[in-house]
Design a protein around this motif. Structure first.
Motif, PDB file in Angstrom:
ATOM      1  N   UNK A  87      46.901  30.174  -5.328  1.00  0.00           N
ATOM      2  CA  UNK A  87      46.926  29.720  -4.691  1.00  0.00           C
ATOM      3  C   UNK A  87      45.583  29.989  -3.038  1.00  0.00           C
ATOM      4  N   UNK A  88      45.077  30.531  -3.160  1.00  0.00           N
ATOM      5  CA  UNK A  88      44.590  31.417  -2.015  1.00  0.00           C
ATOM      6  C   UNK A  88      42.777  30.735  -2.795  1.00  0.00           C
ATOM      7  N   UNK A  89      42.994  30.765  -4.266  1.00  0.00           N
ATOM      8  CA  UNK A  89      41.510  30.129  -4.867  1.00  0.00           C
ATOM      9  C   UNK A  89      41.009  28.718  -4.356  1.00  0.00           C
ATOM     10  N   UNK A  90      42.276  28.037  -4.730  1.00  0.00           N
ATOM     11  CA  UNK A  90      42.176  26.688  -4.994  1.00  0.00           C
ATOM     12  C   UNK A  90      42.037  26.155  -3.123  1.00  0.00           C
ATOM     13  N   UNK A  91      42.429  26.822  -2.262  1.00  0.00           N
ATOM     14  CA  UNK A  91      42.675  26.159  -0.870  1.00  0.00           C
ATOM     15  C   UNK A  91      41.216  26.358  -0.854  1.00  0.00           C
ATOM     16  N   UNK A  94      38.238  24.370  -1.865  1.00  0.00           N
ATOM     17  CA  UNK A  94      38.761  22.722  -0.690  1.00  0.00           C
ATOM     18  C   UNK A  94      38.350  22.959   0.135  1.00  0.00           C
ATOM     19  N   UNK A  95      38.927  23.663   1.266  1.00  0.00           N
ATOM     20  CA  UNK A  95      38.130  24.451   2.022  1.00  0.00           C
ATOM     21  C   UNK A  95      36.466  24.122   2.203  1.00  0.00           C
ATOM     22  N   UNK A  96      35.714  24.829   0.729  1.00  0.00           N
ATOM     23  CA  UNK A  96      34.406  24.310   0.642  1.00  0.00           C
ATOM     24  C   UNK A  96      33.993  23.260   1.112  1.00  0.00           C
ATOM     25  N   UNK A  97      34.963  22.351  -0.008  1.00  0.00           N
ATOM     26  CA  UNK A  97      34.877  21.587  -0.239  1.00  0.00           C
ATOM     27  C   UNK A  97      34.478  19.868   0.947  1.00  0.00           C
ATOM     28  N   UNK A  98      35.403  20.769   2.187  1.00  0.00           N
ATOM     29  CA  UNK A  98      35.436  20.048   2.181  1.00  0.00           C
ATOM     30  C   UNK A  98      34.478  19.909   4.047  1.00  0.00           C
ATOM     31  N   UNK A  99      34.191  20.537   3.847  1.00  0.00           N
ATOM     32  CA  UNK A  99      32.658  21.668   4.729  1.00  0.00           C
ATOM     33  C   UNK A  99      31.476  20.931   4.475  1.00  0.00           C
TER      34      UNK A  99
END
Length: 105
Positions: A87-91, A94-99
């Motif tokens: 979960x932490x890895x996927x999160x 997702x944050x890195x792709x949003x940035x």
């Protein structure tokens, strides 16, 4: 002179007290943890302490059925840690792709 039974009773009592105090400290870390990985690590530590607590209770009571419970608890703790790590890895992905999308715009 202390007999072996009395020594075992005192040792298990002291172990239970120490494990209980450690569990309280870990629960404080879960509540106050500054980040999600800190909380996951504290949760894993709590599972390990609960496992040790069950094993000490098995030794103190002489009922070895508690060891089966300890095995199940260890398996559950491992699976929970793996799930939370994913979960932490996927999160973080997702944050890195949003940035990354914000930088392109």
């Amino acid at each position: 002179m202390i007999s072996g039974t009395e020594a075992l009773a005192w040792a298990t009592l002291i172990a239970l007290l120490i494990l209980g105090a450690a569990m309280l400290l870990v629960i404080v870390r879960i509540v106050r943890g500054p980040s999600l990985p800190d909380r996951v690590l504290a949760l894993d530590s709590l599972t390990l302490l609960a496992l040790a607590f069950v094993c000490v209770v098995a030794v103190r009571s002489g009922i070895m059925l508690y060891l089966d419970i300890a095995i199940a608890l260890a398996l559950l703790g491992f699976l929970a840690t793996v799930a939370l790590a994913r979960y932490i890895l996927k999160r973080s992905e997702a944050i890195a792709s949003d940035l990354g999308e914000d930088d392109q715009q």
